[in-house]
Design a protein around this motif. Sequence first.
Motif, mmCIF file in Angstrom:
data_model
loop_
_atom_site.group_PDB
_atom_site.id
_atom_site.type_symbol
_atom_site.label_atom_id
_atom_site.label_comp_id
_atom_site.label_asym_id
_atom_site.label_seq_id
_atom_site.Cartn_x
_atom_site.Cartn_y
_atom_site.Cartn_z
ATOM 1 N N UNK A 91 -33.884 -8.206 -42.283
ATOM 2 C CA UNK A 91 -34.113 -6.513 -42.653
ATOM 3 C C UNK A 91 -33.095 -5.753 -44.250
ATOM 4 N N UNK A 92 -32.879 -6.954 -44.725
ATOM 5 C CA UNK A 92 -31.635 -6.504 -47.103
ATOM 6 C C UNK A 92 -30.461 -6.285 -46.025
ATOM 7 N N UNK A 93 -30.283 -6.472 -44.958
ATOM 8 C CA UNK A 93 -28.888 -6.916 -44.614
ATOM 9 C C UNK A 93 -27.945 -7.716 -43.787
ATOM 10 N N UNK A 94 -26.446 -7.928 -44.325
ATOM 11 C CA UNK A 94 -26.142 -8.760 -43.390
ATOM 12 C C UNK A 94 -24.976 -8.565 -42.347
ATOM 13 N N UNK A 95 -25.775 -8.331 -41.556
ATOM 14 C CA UNK A 95 -24.361 -7.745 -40.466
ATOM 15 C C UNK A 95 -23.079 -9.024 -39.425
ATOM 16 N N UNK A 96 -22.551 -8.433 -39.855
ATOM 17 C CA UNK A 96 -20.947 -9.269 -39.554
ATOM 18 C C UNK A 96 -20.609 -9.533 -37.850
#
Length: 186
Positions: A91-96
């Motif tokens: 969804x357009x985000x990087x989840x670290x």
Amino acid sequence: MKIEDKTLVILQYQLQTKNEEGNLELWEETSPEQPLRFVQGMDMMLPAFERNLAGLTEGDTFEFMIPVADAYGEYSEDDVIDLPKNLFLINGKFDGTKIMAGAIVPLVDSEGNRLNAEVVEVKENEVRVDLNHPLAGEDLYFSGRIISVTKPSDEELNELLHPHHCHGCGGDCSDDCCSSCHGCHD
């Protein structure tokens, strides 16, 4: 009934590998409540695994070793690669919290094949992943007992060939981990 092509095999096993000192260490084990189920001769298991079980019957025990060459092959440094970080956006985000060293992530290759990769390192613009099988470079030591050998029903065969869970995200397709795992929600 003997284990032969197109028989449903249910078994319990232990898989061991050798540690750096050369001693056997438990890598995986099934339980009576969750045994291994597969259909012989349908490419569900390593060919060497099936060859070692062929001809066994209910109640038989087994113990054998599969050498590296007949298992998952040698470990290859060429299979540790850097991928653009934007491939891991959800969804357009990087989840670290999900894409971090040690995490197993589902990927799809250019031919549409699903594979799991282990995240080795997260860099500024790239994610280094290891595409080697976790057991690459290992001789595999199996021991166990055959619980049953039967002809599979159409329902059993369908369930084994088309399971309703996603192996790429630990079986839980309810969160975003499967956004790249096409077909999980069928």
